[in-house]
Design a protein around this motif. Sequence first.
Motif, PDB file in Angstrom:
ATOM      1  N   GLN A  72       0.839  -1.205   0.000  1.00  0.00           N
ATOM      2  CA  GLN A  72       0.000   0.000   0.000  1.00  0.00           C
ATOM      3  C   GLN A  72       0.872   1.253   0.000  1.00  0.00           C
ATOM      4  OE1 GLN A  72      -2.345  -1.090   3.377  1.00  0.00           O
ATOM      5  NE2 GLN A  72      -4.103  -1.694   2.131  1.00  0.00           N
ATOM      6  N   GLU A  73       1.935   1.182   0.785  1.00  0.00           N
ATOM      7  CA  GLU A  73       2.867   2.308   0.841  1.00  0.00           C
ATOM      8  C   GLU A  73       3.503   2.541  -0.533  1.00  0.00           C
ATOM      9  OE1 GLU A  73       3.360   4.054   3.608  1.00  0.00           O
ATOM     10  OE2 GLU A  73       4.875   5.374   2.701  1.00  0.00           O
ATOM     11  N   ARG A  74       3.940   1.440  -1.140  1.00  0.00           N
ATOM     12  CA  ARG A  74       4.551   1.523  -2.473  1.00  0.00           C
ATOM     13  C   ARG A  74       3.552   2.041  -3.513  1.00  0.00           C
ATOM     14  NH1 ARG A  74       9.644   1.752  -4.576  1.00  0.00           N
ATOM     15  NH2 ARG A  74      11.075   0.359  -3.523  1.00  0.00           N
ATOM     16  N   ALA A  75       2.306   1.570  -3.403  1.00  0.00           N
ATOM     17  CA  ALA A  75       1.277   2.000  -4.357  1.00  0.00           C
ATOM     18  C   ALA A  75       1.105   3.507  -4.267  1.00  0.00           C
ATOM     19  CB  ALA A  75      -0.035   1.285  -4.056  1.00  0.00           C
ATOM     20  N   LYS A  76       1.169   4.025  -3.039  1.00  0.00           N
ATOM     21  CA  LYS A  76       1.024   5.462  -2.846  1.00  0.00           C
ATOM     22  C   LYS A  76       2.195   6.199  -3.497  1.00  0.00           C
ATOM     23  CE  LYS A  76      -0.119   5.936   1.492  1.00  0.00           C
ATOM     24  NZ  LYS A  76       0.281   6.274   2.840  1.00  0.00           N
ATOM     25  N   GLN A  77       3.400   5.672  -3.275  1.00  0.00           N
ATOM     26  CA  GLN A  77       4.596   6.370  -3.761  1.00  0.00           C
ATOM     27  C   GLN A  77       4.783   6.237  -5.265  1.00  0.00           C
ATOM     28  OE1 GLN A  77       8.185   5.546  -1.690  1.00  0.00           O
ATOM     29  NE2 GLN A  77       7.337   6.052   0.317  1.00  0.00           N
ATOM     30  N   ASN A  78       4.540   5.020  -5.788  1.00  0.00           N
ATOM     31  CA  ASN A  78       4.825   4.797  -7.195  1.00  0.00           C
ATOM     32  C   ASN A  78       3.598   4.941  -8.093  1.00  0.00           C
ATOM     33  OD1 ASN A  78       6.848   2.547  -5.701  1.00  0.00           O
ATOM     34  ND2 ASN A  78       7.772   4.037  -7.069  1.00  0.00           N
TER      35      ASN A  78
END
Lengths: 354, 443
Positions: B196-202
């Motif tokens: 989820q964190e990665r989805a937000k960033q990328n």
Amino acid sequence: MFYRENGQFKSSYRADQQIFPIAQDRIAILVLLLVAFVVVPMGVSDYWMRAILTPFLILSLAALGLNILVGYCGQISLGTGAFMAVGAYAAYNFQVRIDGMPLIASLLLGGLCATVIGVLFGIPSLRIKGLYLAVATLAAQFFTDWAFLRIQWFTNNSSSGSVSVAGLNVFGVPIESPVQKYLFCLIFVVVFALLAKNLVRSAIGREWMAMRDMDVAAAVIGIRPVYAKLTAFAVSSFIVGVAGALWGFIHLGAWEPAAFSIDRSFQLLFMVIIGGLGSIMGSFFGAAFIVLLPLFLNQLPGWLGFSISTALASHLETMIFGALIVFFLIVEPHGLARLWSTAKEKLRLWPFPH
Amino acid sequence: MTLKSLALTAALVATTLGTALAPSLVQAQAKEQFFPLLVYRTGPYAPNGTPWANGKQDYIKYVNATGGMNGVKITYEECETGYATDKGVECYERLKGRPGVALFDPQATGITFALTDKVPTDKIPLITLGYGLSASQDGGVFKWNFPLMGSYWTAADILIQHIGKKEGGMDKLKGKKIALVYHDSPFGKEPIPLLQERAKQNGFELSLIPVTAPGVEQKSAWLQVRQSRPDFVLLWGWGVMNSTALKEAVATGYPREKMYGVWWAGAEPDVKDVGANAKGYNALALNTSGTQPKVIQDILKQVHDKGQGTGPKDEVGSVLYTRGVIIQMLTIEAVKRAQERFGKGKVMTGEQVRWGMENLALDQKKLDALGFSGVMRPVSTSCQDHMGSTWARVHTWDGAKWGGMSDWYEADSQIIKPMVKAAADKYAGEKKLTRREAADCQS
């Protein structure tokens, strides 16, 4: 010889109605309680206390709850694991969301939540019975599995879906060491067993049994099926819910829905059937059979000096265990409790039993 | 004798035997370190649990055959958990009291959760190589947990990095759809916060598709895949779930090249049933496979050629077997490291082994000497970092064997570190623990 009741006269209704009318039984139970409360905590290893006796006590409690429903009221349920899960997760939520919540209160409130869910899933029992009801209660199992896996709120937004409790204490006394955990569970089991025994001897218990034996006849003589069936579901789920909360809080410490899967429901149903339907004592026998025997079978090859592979030992365990279940059910379909009472009958007529 | 009295006798015999169920006392013998081995050789996870367990046992036999740990012999006992938490807890209680007990490797994320609360009181370290609690990398809070070589957060991070690289840059991930098909248990849910964190960033779109344990029923999950047609599928499975997922992918027509498994979904048992149909499927690799590494050769020579091997000889060197060997090597090296400080040739206590785990310093030279060159990257742990390394690669199934190793990736510490710290702090808050003092690191 020693187990004979001649000379013991009952001269009052009170004496006639006690739980153990025979003096020897009363003494035996007192000795048993003394052993359980004093001797066991002093003389038993931590492994036994933690890994065998505590789970045995908790599962006996759950079997006791299920026995009220299946054994006394005749409503077959496959949702026991679900009600245990409701008890455990509800107690967890009370514990983490309310600051300073006493442990016992959250366990009992967990039981109350299980009662509500139990009654809800018991409503179909008013229309359907037997195997159909068993399948309907299965719905409870699937529903709770789904809910606790998917609804984040129940697990306090734990990212992995696993919840854990720590720092348990009752009135400032920590429940941490094996002895404390064992005694804590023991007190619960003794109190609930006493309550259950009295409940099944009372008017409501007789209503349950009348429902079980012939519901139409029971209705004709003025027993309300709605009331009788739903109270059985309520009492049963309450006890099962408390057992579930104890299983999570005291035995596992951290758990996930898999700890209360359908396997647990089956396991408890087997306990009740093998131990003896409609018998408080039988719940304990059944739990002992199901908890202790696999452990025993698993370790037996090691003691006898055979070195067999872990996988083979585990398969053998399952096979022998299955065979023993079949054997016992053929020999005594009424379960270990009936074997026990047969043994007592024989002792009363000893040395010439017939 | 009637059937009924036979049953009565049987019951009587059972009770008397039951009283004999005391834990078999093992005499405390000098110079023997005991390794409890929690395994699952039965149940739905057995195909994957078995090679892993065999590797661990074989490495112990190999070390014993070559003189033990500075003269200390290793004893071990297996306990079958069947991947069930309550059975795992029973095994732990059964084996933890043995003299010279070194550490536990619970082999299951669920059991790890249950034991994490128990080990600090018993003072026995817990090694969870490549699984378990991601937050336990933080040694400041999790004094007794060692998720060596990677957690599900580092795994998920590396997979995203790899996909980004293949696409030609992390910015290319924007607008892409990535689906996580996961085992619906703590094991499968662990990577979600990081993704989820990665989805937000990328800027990619993450869809979560749970599969009920043990994972043989995946029709509805793949129906969702068929409907939403994600650009990539991450597979977080274990045991029968993996091969089932690949079969469903074949049935759905989802390209296997777009599927990326975690390292527990990248071994031979996962793809064997699907065979050539699984060609192109990718998975993370914590270690190499094959019989070329020196240590595998040595095991074959010292253990299997003498007829003492555990399990079939042709499985030696498979992915999970090698991982078992690595786990056992790391634990044995931890004991040896502790011996350097507390006395060579002595049996270490759980607390001393913990120090050894926390001060592992396996550089390339040491790995080469142990015969692990090329198998894994160096591992060095510290008081703060209980993971030691986050390196992993991606390998591909070519229809017959695993190959086509990618470059090494390291998890992005800028993302992982704050997440680990936050999760560890949350855990400490819930359990009312305080962070370890600097002085505690020396003990």
